[in-house]
Design an enzyme around this catalytic site. Structure first.
Site, PDB file in Angstrom:
ATOM      1  N   ASP A 134       2.392   2.536   2.533  1.00 46.83           N
ATOM      2  CA  ASP A 134       2.438   3.173   3.855  1.00 46.83           C
ATOM      3  C   ASP A 134       3.758   2.867   4.557  1.00 46.83           C
ATOM      4  O   ASP A 134       4.497   1.983   4.138  1.00 46.83           O
ATOM      5  CB  ASP A 134       1.264   2.683   4.707  1.00 46.83           C
ATOM      6  CG  ASP A 134      -0.055   3.182   4.143  1.00 46.83           C
ATOM      7  OD1 ASP A 134      -0.036   4.151   3.380  1.00 46.83           O
ATOM      8  OD2 ASP A 134      -1.096   2.586   4.467  1.00 46.83           O
ATOM      9  N   CYS A 163      -2.544   3.207   7.730  1.00 44.14           N
ATOM     10  CA  CYS A 163      -3.998   3.162   7.940  1.00 44.14           C
ATOM     11  C   CYS A 163      -4.328   2.852   9.402  1.00 44.14           C
ATOM     12  O   CYS A 163      -3.441   2.647  10.228  1.00 44.14           O
ATOM     13  CB  CYS A 163      -4.571   2.086   7.049  1.00 44.14           C
ATOM     14  SG  CYS A 163      -3.999   0.471   7.582  1.00 44.14           S
ATOM     15  N   CYS A 166      -0.957  -4.989   7.089  1.00 40.77           N
ATOM     16  CA  CYS A 166      -0.668  -3.810   7.916  1.00 40.77           C
ATOM     17  C   CYS A 166       0.009  -4.232   9.225  1.00 40.77           C
ATOM     18  O   CYS A 166       0.903  -3.537   9.718  1.00 40.77           O
ATOM     19  CB  CYS A 166      -1.938  -3.037   8.229  1.00 40.77           C
ATOM     20  SG  CYS A 166      -3.045  -2.870   6.836  1.00 40.77           S
ATOM     21  N   CYS A 170       0.805  -1.225   0.000  1.00 43.11           N
ATOM     22  CA  CYS A 170       0.000   0.000   0.000  1.00 43.11           C
ATOM     23  C   CYS A 170       0.841   1.280   0.000  1.00 43.11           C
ATOM     24  O   CYS A 170       0.299   2.371  -0.143  1.00 43.11           O
ATOM     25  CB  CYS A 170      -0.910   0.014   1.238  1.00 43.11           C
ATOM     26  SG  CYS A 170       0.043   0.028   2.750  1.00 43.11           S
TER      27      CYS A 170
HETATM   28 FE1  FES Z   1      -1.276   0.529   4.355  1.00 42.64          FE
HETATM   29 FE2  FES Z   1      -2.670  -0.593   6.206  1.00 42.64          FE
HETATM   30  S1  FES Z   1      -3.296  -0.150   4.197  1.00 42.64           S
HETATM   31  S2  FES Z   1      -0.603  -0.064   6.315  1.00 42.64           S
END
Ligand code: FES
Length: 206
Positions: A36, A61, A105, A34
């Site tokens: 992140d 997230c 995540c 993602c």
């Molecule tokens: Fe990116 Fe959860 S969707 S860390």
């Protein structure tokens, strides 16, 4: 998306958030799934190897923030040996579960903690620096979560073959042609491996 009350509690009021200015070690990891990111800061007692302070910063997230919060709670006061055994499943269980598509995540948060611990152990001469090998590839594949069931592709026995020769990685993955996560899985495998300078090419057969 259905989140447990615990996920919501930790997301809304996360514990141990922030940066330790004079941290003994810090590590940052990004999720190929993602994009992140999470950073973890540790202060460790040199005599006892106990984690005396731990903080995290998340650019992710709700599930990632909640996992960062719970694993820092779980790791605080533990020895390095104990803390590196915390699994992403234990973290997800401590949150009363996460939706399968959100399991990556918690992998990201736990992986960052392990990376910080490993960096510290190498820095202190407690463990030797690891050489890249097939084992490294397997370890990376264990972080690739099949979103349909929230489990990694190695545990699910989807990986049928791993080869590494002359910088070329060959991976055979068993996944039905009609599976909607086929491309995601292939993409995630590539993103997990392409940061290694030892790898020149990645060939995935699905
Ligand atoms: Fe990116 Fe959860 S969707 S860390």
């Amino acid at each position: 998306m259905q989140y447990s009350q615990k996920v919501l509690d930790h997301f809304m009021k996360p514990h141990n958030v922030g940066k330790i200015e004079k941290a003994d070690i810090e590590a940052t990891e990004g999720s190929p799934a993602c994009g992140d990111q999470v950073s973890i800061y540790l202060n460790i007692n040199e005599e006892t190897n106990v984690i005396e302070d731990i903080k995290f910063q998340s650019y992710g997230c709700a599930s990632n923030i909640a996992t960062g919060s719970i694993i820092t709670d779980m790791a605080k006061g533990k020895t390095l040996e104990e803390a590196k055994k915390i699994t992403w499943k234990e973290a997800a269980d401590a949150l009363d579960g996460l939706p399968p598509v959100k399991m990556h995540c918690s992998v990201l948060a736990v992986d960052t903690l392990r990376k910080a611990i490993k960096k510290y152990e190498i820095k202190q001469g407690l463990i030797p620096e690891e050489k890249f090998s097939k084992k490294t590839i397997v370890e990376e594949l264990k972080k690739v979560i099949y979103p349909g069931v929230g489990e990694d592709i190695v545990t699910l026995k989807m990986v049928k073959y791993i080869g590494f020769e002359d910088g070329i990685v060959t991976i055979d993955v068993e996944i039905p042609k009609f599976d909607k996560y086929r491309d995601n899985v292939a993409e995630e495998i590539k993103e997990h491996l392409e940061s290694y300078e030892e790898i020149k090419d990645i060939k995935i057969t699905l």
